[in-house]
Design an enzyme around this catalytic site. Structure first.
Site, PDB file in Angstrom:
ATOM      1  N   GLU A 174       0.816  -1.228   0.000  1.00 10.29           N
ATOM      2  CA  GLU A 174       0.000   0.000   0.000  1.00 10.29           C
ATOM      3  C   GLU A 174       0.849   1.278   0.000  1.00 10.29           C
ATOM      4  O   GLU A 174       0.652   2.160   0.847  1.00 10.29           O
ATOM      5  CB  GLU A 174      -0.975   0.000   1.188  1.00 10.29           C
ATOM      6  CG  GLU A 174      -2.016  -1.075   1.074  1.00 10.29           C
ATOM      7  CD  GLU A 174      -3.150  -0.999   2.092  1.00 10.29           C
ATOM      8  OE1 GLU A 174      -3.066  -0.213   3.050  1.00 10.29           O
ATOM      9  OE2 GLU A 174      -4.128  -1.748   1.915  1.00 10.29           O
ATOM     10  N   GLU A 293      -5.673  -8.224  -0.416  1.00 11.90           N
ATOM     11  CA  GLU A 293      -6.352  -7.883   0.843  1.00 11.90           C
ATOM     12  C   GLU A 293      -7.807  -7.610   0.501  1.00 11.90           C
ATOM     13  O   GLU A 293      -8.109  -6.676  -0.260  1.00 11.90           O
ATOM     14  CB  GLU A 293      -5.739  -6.642   1.504  1.00 11.90           C
ATOM     15  CG  GLU A 293      -4.429  -6.914   2.195  1.00 11.90           C
ATOM     16  CD  GLU A 293      -3.943  -5.744   3.034  1.00 11.90           C
ATOM     17  OE1 GLU A 293      -4.766  -5.057   3.662  1.00 11.90           O
ATOM     18  OE2 GLU A 293      -2.719  -5.520   3.035  1.00 11.90           O
TER      19      GLU A 293
HETATM   20  O1  AHR Z   1      -5.207  -5.843   6.912  1.00 13.55           O
HETATM   21  C1  AHR Z   1      -5.083  -4.729   7.726  1.00 13.55           C
HETATM   22  C2  AHR Z   1      -4.355  -3.576   7.045  1.00 13.55           C
HETATM   23  O2  AHR Z   1      -5.134  -3.101   5.984  1.00 13.55           O
HETATM   24  C3  AHR Z   1      -3.042  -3.921   6.392  1.00 13.55           C
HETATM   25  O3  AHR Z   1      -1.971  -3.856   7.266  1.00 13.55           O
HETATM   26  C4  AHR Z   1      -2.901  -2.848   5.359  1.00 13.55           C
HETATM   27  O4  AHR Z   1      -2.173  -3.264   4.242  1.00 13.55           O
HETATM   28  C5  AHR Z   1      -4.325  -2.456   5.029  1.00 13.55           C
HETATM   29  O5  AHR Z   1      -4.511  -1.101   5.084  1.00 13.55           O
END
Ligand code: AHR
Length: 503
Positions: A174, A293
């Site tokens: 990210e 994610e």
């Molecule tokens: O999954 C929780 C968080 O969400 C992770 O650390 C990050 O990559 C995202 O913002």
């Protein structure tokens, strides 16, 4: 009862083969994912390394083929060397992403041991926040080079004679987000990711690399971020990542259940951007997607704000999932399957305790959250060829989306096993949905079972005290008639798995 919905599937109309890695998950050094989740030395089920046996069995039940590690936001401030070698010599560090203390009791080698025990592969991430090319190439050498060099021999001296041979590597996490340690512009990140990736592939040309895409569709830099990053990394990266979480903070369930419509559009826009860059570069290489994610995440936001900083493994991001969350997770799984041609990896974020299908109490039991079930069904039955879903459904307008179909559905065909599985969600919160499925191209067959996840209370949860409040039953009413059609009634607000055996 709502107006009837129709679905037509044909065994020759194939979207793509499911890559089993879309049923991946994620373990970050965050909250109680590692300490109290996969690892708890004095737990009654702990093995000789301190891994919880109850958690391992639930992970195995989910048949998770790949697990992303060690972050997440955590990785952007992580020195991987802190987590290898004698445990009593490892430093305690202030962990800036989640404002905790990281004791480094578990690191790369232990995680690889856990993966072997769980029957899964690792998807490793390198730190491109505070660190860069040098550490990334050192870590690959430590992990994948057999012997005869500084880092590979250090691994051997740590008791790991054979290389770990990790095949999949994320180039940071990210990096478009201002919350990220070492947040970068698309040009800064694209250049760094390309150079780090090149060096990593020079150490081990067999690895595959995931470049960071946007951290959500709502990011102001989306989709320019993807266009620039792909432009700068196209020859080096093999995948571009997508991340997306949904929540229902305004208690607007019809709109919450419609969120996967946005996910479809997000995926399609990223694919279009990949194809634009491919065309611009006159490249033969098709970029693939890693949706590494995804989940529902919002319940724990308030309680997390109250936590004291600088403690070890506090209960962060411990969303307790409701029945309606499970329906959204089901819809998100269908969205991933709909683009099985291009989405080749995905990670339910995360696996244990932290926004997870599995919850534990330290020293106590482990149990299944509501979202465990759609993920389990898709992982177990959703491997094969995804068929084009021709769906005609009554629709509704939500506060954000128009023409949202009440029926969300997809079919997966396992040719060798002569099995078809239909996954379907009825988004209608008040009425059952009659469904007619035309599958004449398959000839005759029978229904193995019609599994239903339903609950009168959309906010029902599974807890330590009531771990089975929301769980599936197999009493769905799907019937396969002689004319090659299946008739079923999908209960209001339900997740359905209709399993078929062909003759
Ligand atoms: O999954 C929780 C968080 O969400 C992770 O650390 C990050 O990559 C995202 O913002």
């Amino acid at each position: 009862m709502a107006q009837q919905a129709k679905m037509t599937i044909d065994k020759d109309f194939v979207i793509g083969e499911v890559d089993e890695r879309i049923y991946g998950s994620f373990i970050e050094h965050l909250g109680r994912a590692v300490y109290g989740g996969i690892y708890e030395t004095d737990h009654p089920t702990a093995d000789e390394q301190g891994f919880r046996g109850d958690v391992l069995s639930l992970v195995k039940e989910l048949q998770v083929p790949i697990v992303r590690y060690p972050g997440g936001n955590f990785v952007s401030g992580y020195n991987w060397e802190d987590g290898v070698g004698p445990v009593d010599k490892r430093p305690r560090r202030l962990e800036l992403a989640w404002r905790t203390v990281e004791p480094n009791w578990i690191g790369f080698n232990e995680f690889m041991d856990w993966c072997r025990k769980a029957g899964t592969d690792a998807m490793m991430a390198v730190n491109l926040g505070t660190r860069g090319i040098d550490d990334a190439r050192n870590l690959i050498e430590y992990s994948n080079h057999p012997s005869g060099s500084y880092w590979s021999d250090l691994r051997r001296s740590h008791g790991y004679e054979k290389p770990h041979n990790v095949k999949t590597w994320c180039l940071g996490n990210e990096m478009d987000g201002p919350w990220q340690i070492g947040n970068k512009t698309s040009v800064e990140y694209g250049r760094l990711a390309n150079e780090a990736g090149k060096a990593m592939k020079w150490v081990d040309p067999s690895i595959e690399l995931v470049a960071c895409g946007s951290s959500a569709r709502t990011m102001p830099t989306f989709p320019d971020w993807e266009a620039t990053v792909l432009d700068l990394t196209y020859d080096t990266a093999d995948y571009i990542s997508i991340h997306q979480y949904y929540g229902n903070p305004k208690k607007d369930t019809p709109n919450f259940l419609a969120q996967s419509v946005g996910m479809d559009s997000f995926i399609n826009t990223v694919i279009a951007t990949c194809d634009y860059v491919q065309a611009k570069k006159r490249s033969k290489k098709q970029m693939l997607l890693s949706f590494d994610e995804w989940n529902v995440w919002f319940h724990s936001n308030e309680q997390d704000r109250k936590l004291e900083p600088w403690t070890i493994a506090p209960p962060q991001l411990e969303d307790v999932y409701t029945h309606e969350d499970a329906l959204v997770v089901g819809c998100m799984l269908i969205s991933l399957l709909k683009r099985a041609d291009r989405v080749k990896m995905a990670c339910l974020a995360q696996l244990v305790n932290v926004i997870a299908p599995i919850m534990t109490r330290n020293g106590g039991p482990a149990w299944k959250q509501t979202i465990f079930y759609p993920f389990l069904h898709a992982s177990v039955y959703g491997r094969g060829k995804v068929l084009v879903p021709l769906v005609k459904s009554p629709k509704y307008d939500s506060s954000e989306y128009t023409d949202v179909p009440y029926l969300e559905a997809i079919a997966v065909y396992r040719e060798e096993q002569e099995e078809v599985t239909i996954f379907a969600v009825n988004r209608h919160t008040d009425e059952a949905l009659p469904l007619d499925i035309d599958l004449r191209s398959f000839g005759a067959g029978s229904i193995v079972e019609h599994v239903v996840l339903e609950h009168e209370d959309l906010k029902a949860t599974n807890t330590e005290e009531f771990p089975d409040r929301v769980k599936p039953h197999s009493a769905g009413n799907a019937v396969w008639s002689d004319n090659g059609h299946i008739e079923a009634t999908l209960a209001k607000a339900s997740w359905n798995v209709i399993r078929l055996k062909l003759q």
